[in-house]
Design a protein around this motif. Structure first.
Motif, PDB file in Angstrom:
ATOM      1  N   VAL A 173       3.958   5.632  -5.590  1.00 45.08           N
ATOM      2  CA  VAL A 173       3.906   5.658  -7.063  1.00 45.08           C
ATOM      3  C   VAL A 173       3.004   6.793  -7.540  1.00 45.08           C
ATOM      4  O   VAL A 173       3.345   7.533  -8.465  1.00 45.08           O
ATOM      5  CB  VAL A 173       3.404   4.301  -7.624  1.00 45.08           C
ATOM      6  N   LEU A 174       1.858   6.941  -6.866  1.00 49.93           N
ATOM      7  CA  LEU A 174       0.909   7.980  -7.273  1.00 49.93           C
ATOM      8  C   LEU A 174       1.471   9.372  -6.996  1.00 49.93           C
ATOM      9  O   LEU A 174       1.230  10.308  -7.753  1.00 49.93           O
ATOM     10  CB  LEU A 174      -0.439   7.780  -6.567  1.00 49.93           C
ATOM     11  N   ALA A 201     -13.376   0.195  -8.345  1.00 52.34           N
ATOM     12  CA  ALA A 201     -13.557  -0.593  -7.118  1.00 52.34           C
ATOM     13  C   ALA A 201     -14.951  -1.209  -7.111  1.00 52.34           C
ATOM     14  O   ALA A 201     -15.133  -2.369  -6.727  1.00 52.34           O
ATOM     15  CB  ALA A 201     -13.361   0.296  -5.895  1.00 52.34           C
ATOM     16  N   LEU A 233       0.830  -1.206   0.000  1.00 51.97           N
ATOM     17  CA  LEU A 233       0.000   0.000   0.000  1.00 51.97           C
ATOM     18  C   LEU A 233       0.863   1.253   0.000  1.00 51.97           C
ATOM     19  O   LEU A 233       0.575   2.218  -0.705  1.00 51.97           O
ATOM     20  CB  LEU A 233      -0.940  -0.026   1.214  1.00 51.97           C
ATOM     21  N   ARG A 241      -1.208  -0.275 -11.612  1.00 51.86           N
ATOM     22  CA  ARG A 241      -1.018  -1.296 -10.578  1.00 51.86           C
ATOM     23  C   ARG A 241      -1.173  -0.676  -9.192  1.00 51.86           C
ATOM     24  O   ARG A 241      -1.695  -1.292  -8.280  1.00 51.86           O
ATOM     25  CB  ARG A 241       0.361  -1.949 -10.720  1.00 51.86           C
ATOM     26  N   ALA A 242      -0.706   0.562  -9.048  1.00 52.38           N
ATOM     27  CA  ALA A 242      -0.815   1.252  -7.760  1.00 52.38           C
ATOM     28  C   ALA A 242      -2.293   1.453  -7.396  1.00 52.38           C
ATOM     29  O   ALA A 242      -2.708   1.193  -6.269  1.00 52.38           O
ATOM     30  CB  ALA A 242      -0.084   2.582  -7.807  1.00 52.38           C
ATOM     31  N   ILE A 243      -3.084   1.882  -8.371  1.00 54.74           N
ATOM     32  CA  ILE A 243      -4.510   2.106  -8.114  1.00 54.74           C
ATOM     33  C   ILE A 243      -5.178   0.777  -7.745  1.00 54.74           C
ATOM     34  O   ILE A 243      -5.947   0.696  -6.787  1.00 54.74           O
ATOM     35  CB  ILE A 243      -5.199   2.758  -9.336  1.00 54.74           C
ATOM     36  N   GLU A 244      -4.827  -0.269  -8.474  1.00 59.54           N
ATOM     37  CA  GLU A 244      -5.388  -1.588  -8.162  1.00 59.54           C
ATOM     38  C   GLU A 244      -5.012  -2.040  -6.756  1.00 59.54           C
ATOM     39  O   GLU A 244      -5.811  -2.661  -6.067  1.00 59.54           O
ATOM     40  CB  GLU A 244      -4.889  -2.623  -9.180  1.00 59.54           C
ATOM     41  N   THR A 245      -3.786  -1.721  -6.375  1.00 62.26           N
ATOM     42  CA  THR A 245      -3.335  -2.108  -5.038  1.00 62.26           C
ATOM     43  C   THR A 245      -4.140  -1.387  -3.965  1.00 62.26           C
ATOM     44  O   THR A 245      -4.588  -2.014  -3.004  1.00 62.26           O
ATOM     45  CB  THR A 245      -1.829  -1.793  -4.870  1.00 62.26           C
ATOM     46  N   VAL A 246      -4.333  -0.088  -4.159  1.00 61.54           N
ATOM     47  CA  VAL A 246      -5.103   0.671  -3.169  1.00 61.54           C
ATOM     48  C   VAL A 246      -6.526   0.101  -3.060  1.00 61.54           C
ATOM     49  O   VAL A 246      -7.064  -0.061  -1.964  1.00 61.54           O
ATOM     50  CB  VAL A 246      -5.141   2.182  -3.521  1.00 61.54           C
ATOM     51  N   ILE A 247      -7.099  -0.269  -4.210  1.00 60.51           N
ATOM     52  CA  ILE A 247      -8.445  -0.847  -4.214  1.00 60.51           C
ATOM     53  C   ILE A 247      -8.444  -2.217  -3.538  1.00 60.51           C
ATOM     54  O   ILE A 247      -9.291  -2.509  -2.684  1.00 60.51           O
ATOM     55  CB  ILE A 247      -8.980  -0.979  -5.663  1.00 60.51           C
ATOM     56  N   TRP A 258       3.893   1.456  -1.151  1.00 61.13           N
ATOM     57  CA  TRP A 258       4.482   1.525  -2.494  1.00 61.13           C
ATOM     58  C   TRP A 258       3.497   2.210  -3.444  1.00 61.13           C
ATOM     59  O   TRP A 258       3.862   3.096  -4.214  1.00 61.13           O
ATOM     60  CB  TRP A 258       4.814   0.107  -2.989  1.00 61.13           C
ATOM     61  N   ALA A 259       2.234   1.800  -3.362  1.00 64.30           N
ATOM     62  CA  ALA A 259       1.208   2.321  -4.258  1.00 64.30           C
ATOM     63  C   ALA A 259       1.032   3.830  -4.075  1.00 64.30           C
ATOM     64  O   ALA A 259       0.971   4.582  -5.060  1.00 64.30           O
ATOM     65  CB  ALA A 259      -0.110   1.595  -4.011  1.00 64.30           C
ATOM     66  N   ALA A 301     -10.744   5.660  -9.609  1.00 62.64           N
ATOM     67  CA  ALA A 301     -10.597   4.421  -8.830  1.00 62.64           C
ATOM     68  C   ALA A 301     -11.937   3.934  -8.274  1.00 62.64           C
ATOM     69  O   ALA A 301     -12.199   2.733  -8.246  1.00 62.64           O
ATOM     70  CB  ALA A 301      -9.605   4.638  -7.681  1.00 62.64           C
ATOM     71  N   MET A 337      -6.653   1.103 -18.022  1.00 59.46           N
ATOM     72  CA  MET A 337      -7.834   1.247 -17.170  1.00 59.46           C
ATOM     73  C   MET A 337      -8.934   2.017 -17.876  1.00 59.46           C
ATOM     74  O   MET A 337     -10.098   1.833 -17.595  1.00 59.46           O
ATOM     75  CB  MET A 337      -7.465   2.005 -15.899  1.00 59.46           C
ATOM     76  N   GLN A 340      -6.471  -3.481  -1.356  1.00 57.74           N
ATOM     77  CA  GLN A 340      -6.268  -3.428   0.097  1.00 57.74           C
ATOM     78  C   GLN A 340      -7.571  -3.048   0.811  1.00 57.74           C
ATOM     79  O   GLN A 340      -7.870  -3.570   1.882  1.00 57.74           O
ATOM     80  CB  GLN A 340      -5.178  -2.411   0.458  1.00 57.74           C
TER      81      GLN A 340
END
Lengths: 106, 99
Positions: free
Chosen positions: A13-14, A92, A7, B21-27, A9-10, A88, A50, B29
């Motif tokens: 990155v953003l 989700a 998390l 991938r970062a956005i997917e990771t946040v989702i 890391w994510a 996002a 995406m 989690q």
């Protein structure tokens, strides 16, 4: 940062992505911002997979449209974060629905 | 908790950019911890677990958790939805930038 989690890391990155596309306007004391043009560039380069889904693409178009209403014309970090959140959030929702329908068909 | 498929990646992952991938990771989690709310929301306890376990370095940027939990109201009813969770990650991100 030492050993960071998935998390963290994510999030990093953003943050780095914002720094990559943003610049300072005239004075170095101004906070960094992304121009609308660079924001579109960012969307097509960094979020091209995406946003291939038409629903997502429409959401992104709406986001940019909303931006146009903002006379400021440049996107601050807070605005950037909110915008990515706007992308996002429906994703989700879609993932959740997909997983539920998988459960139902099983 | 934490044992679920947090690290499960979608099969098209290889093609995704780091940002995606970062956005997917946040989702993922969020979905991983939102057990009681069936991936729709986090309870205050779940939120706390997530912050403690997944944001060991950035957790302090999110602000005092007790205060946040209190703001959510009745702990049995309180729900943290994805949008609010995203805003919380925004606070963590601002912490990143200050470093």
């Amino acid at each position: 940062m030492g050993e960071c989690t998935d998390l963290e890391w994510a999030v990093q990155v953003l943050v780095n992505n914002f720094d990559k596309y943003s610049s300072r306007c005239c004075c170095c004391k101004n906070p960094r911002r992304i121009s609308k043009k660079d924001f579109r560039k960012m969307l097509s380069r960094e979020l091209n997979h995406m946003l291939t889904d038409t629903g997502n693409r429409r959401a992104a178009d709406k986001l940019i449209c909303d931006l146009d209403e903002n006379k400021d014309g440049r996107i601050s970090f807070q605005e950037y974060w909110t915008l990515i959140g706007g992308i996002a959030s429906p994703i989700a929702h879609i993932i959740r629905q997909q997983e539920q329908s998988v459960k139902l068909t099983k | 908790m934490g044992q679920c498929n947090c690290r499960k990646k979608r099969k098209d992952c290889q093609e995704l950019t780091d940002v995606e991938r970062a956005i997917e990771t946040v989702i993922s989690q969020f979905h991983c911890y939102a057990v009681k709310g069936q991936k729709e929301y986090l309870t205050p306890n779940e939120m706390q677990e997530l912050v403690v376990q997944k944001l060991p370095h950035l957790g302090k940027c999110v602000g005092p958790l007790e205060e946040k939990i209190e703001c959510m109201g009745d702990p049995n009813e309180a729900k943290l939805e994805f949008g609010e969770y995203w805003d919380m990650m925004g606070d963590a991100a601002k912490g990143c930038r200050r470093k």
